[in-house]
Design an enzyme around this catalytic site. Structure first.
Site, mmCIF file in Angstrom:
data_model
loop_
_atom_site.group_PDB
_atom_site.id
_atom_site.type_symbol
_atom_site.label_atom_id
_atom_site.label_comp_id
_atom_site.label_asym_id
_atom_site.label_seq_id
_atom_site.Cartn_x
_atom_site.Cartn_y
_atom_site.Cartn_z
ATOM 1 C CE LYS A 54 -4.172 -2.170 0.300
ATOM 2 N NZ LYS A 54 -5.762 -1.201 -0.766
ATOM 3 C CB THR A 76 -7.414 7.324 4.266
ATOM 4 O OG1 THR A 76 -7.444 6.433 3.170
ATOM 5 C CG2 THR A 76 -6.330 6.575 4.730
ATOM 6 C CB SER A 79 -9.188 -2.692 7.317
ATOM 7 O OG SER A 79 -8.430 -3.667 6.098
ATOM 8 C CD GLN A 84 0.073 -0.739 8.893
ATOM 9 O OE1 GLN A 84 1.814 -0.940 10.129
ATOM 10 N NE2 GLN A 84 0.149 -1.771 8.877
ATOM 11 C CG ASP A 173 3.361 -19.620 -18.863
ATOM 12 O OD1 ASP A 173 4.448 -19.255 -20.020
ATOM 13 O OD2 ASP A 173 4.115 -20.945 -18.836
ATOM 14 N N GLY A 183 -7.053 -1.965 -6.674
ATOM 15 C CA GLY A 183 -5.875 -1.753 -6.769
ATOM 16 C C GLY A 183 -4.782 -1.877 -7.770
ATOM 17 C CG LEU A 184 -1.208 -5.086 -6.142
ATOM 18 C CD1 LEU A 184 -0.384 -4.765 -6.479
ATOM 19 C CD2 LEU A 184 -1.377 -6.299 -4.713
ATOM 20 C CE LYS A 274 12.250 -22.161 7.243
ATOM 21 N NZ LYS A 274 11.358 -23.292 8.079
ATOM 22 C CG ASN A 308 1.405 -5.225 8.511
ATOM 23 O OD1 ASN A 308 2.124 -5.485 8.812
ATOM 24 N ND2 ASN A 308 0.541 -4.302 7.541
#
Length: 317
Positions: A54, A76, A79, A84, A173, A183-184, A274, A308
């Site tokens: 974000k 803004t 959630s 952040q 591919d 948005g993403l 990990k 997060n």
């Protein structure tokens, strides 16, 4: 129909956000490839500043605002991860940030947002409108709204994650990202299809928050009134007005995953790579891990959008 953004908007965003957004690593896992039966390249936005992708969109918009707008402040609703990001970017430019957050947002996200100097206004997402609350604050303060997904500057900024990924991997591919408000996914599809027109683009969504899936099936935006999923960052009730046409044109399909599959993906990433992904960040991973892709796809870029998560929730997995 003219789409809200073009590939050059994403390229411009990549330059603008350099002071704030990290170039996150691209990781691979032989264990994951074997289980998923596809060669996977993970774009690890869980390691991004603020713990999620974000910061890309938020910094692209906030760093472009004139000083007189910054002096009136930033508002803004989110959630957590966008909250952040806005707090980080606002502090960087010396602007006051007011964030409207649901009272049941993950504690870790709320604490991290507050620690970065933002003022938080909480609301009940079942009985109150975050948009209405934000509108009241905007009217009183004259601040600028930096929305979580439905704005050209936000969409273009988010697309830089896919741009970086493809710069490292070369042709693939397919590409897949989570689908919340879009948005993403819209930003990634815009730049991805510009770089490699033959590449296929998918979104991933929780089965209990399948507004984008339903919208693409129907050909118009569909609202899911109360999305029910552990993926708190993907509870947007409908795709954006600007993001939806981009997804209609450039995204092949939305792949649905269950909350159980999301938990399994989070656990797999933690034990084998990990790295820690939050449920929202792992939906695209779950879609690949549980063989939701067309069988002919052999290589794919997967955006892990965030990391997060409250430890108490993680311990339940």
């Amino acid at each position: 129909m003219t789409l809200a953004i073009q590939a050059d908007d994403v390229r411009a965003a990549a330059e603008r956000i350099r002071p704030l957004a990290r170039r996150t690593p691209v990781l691979t896992s032989a264990d994951f490839d074997e289980q998923a039966r596809v060669r996977v390249f993970f774009k690890c936005e869980n390691l991004q500043r603020g713990g999620a992708f974000k910061i890309r969109g938020a910094s692209n918009m906030i760093l472009a605002l004139p000083n007189e707008a910054l002096a009136r402040g930033i508002v803004t609703y989110s959630s957590g991860n966008h909250a952040q990001a806005v707090a980080i970017a606002s502090r960087h430019v010396g602007a006051k940030a007011t964030i409207v957050m649901p009272e049941d947002a993950p504690r870790s996200k709320m604490e991290a947002t507050r620690s970065r100097g933002a003022y938080i206004v909480t609301y009940n997402r079942f009985t109150e409108s975050r948009e209405a609350l934000a509108a009241g604050i905007l009217k009183e303060s004259g601040a600028t709204l930096v929305p979580p997904f439905d704005h050209p500057m936000i969409m273009a900024g988010q697309g830089t994650a896919a741009m970086e990924l493809l710069e490292e991997t070369g042709p693939l591919d397919a590409l897949i990202t989570p689908a919340g408000g879009g948005g993403l996914l819209s930003g990634s599809a815009t730049i991805g299809k510009a770089i490699y027109p033959e590449m296929r683009v998918f979104g991933a969504e929780p089965a209990g928050a399948n507004d984008t899936f339903l919208s693409l099936e129907k050909g118009e935006r569909v609202t899911v009134a109360h999305p029910n999923t552990i993926a708190d960052g993907l509870r947007s009730p409908q795709p954006g007005k600007l993001t939806f046409p981009v997804m209609q044109q450039l995204v092949e399909k939305i792949l649905l995953v269950t909350d159980e599959e999301i938990r399994a993906a989070v656990k797999f990433l933690l034990l084998h790579l990990k790295i820690l992904a939050e449920p929202s960040g792992a939906v695209s991973v779950a879609a690949v891990l549980f063989h939701k892709l067309p069988a002919e796809i052999k290589t794919i870029g997967v955006v892990i959008s965030g990391g997060n998560v409250d430890f108490e929730e993680l311990a339940k997995y």
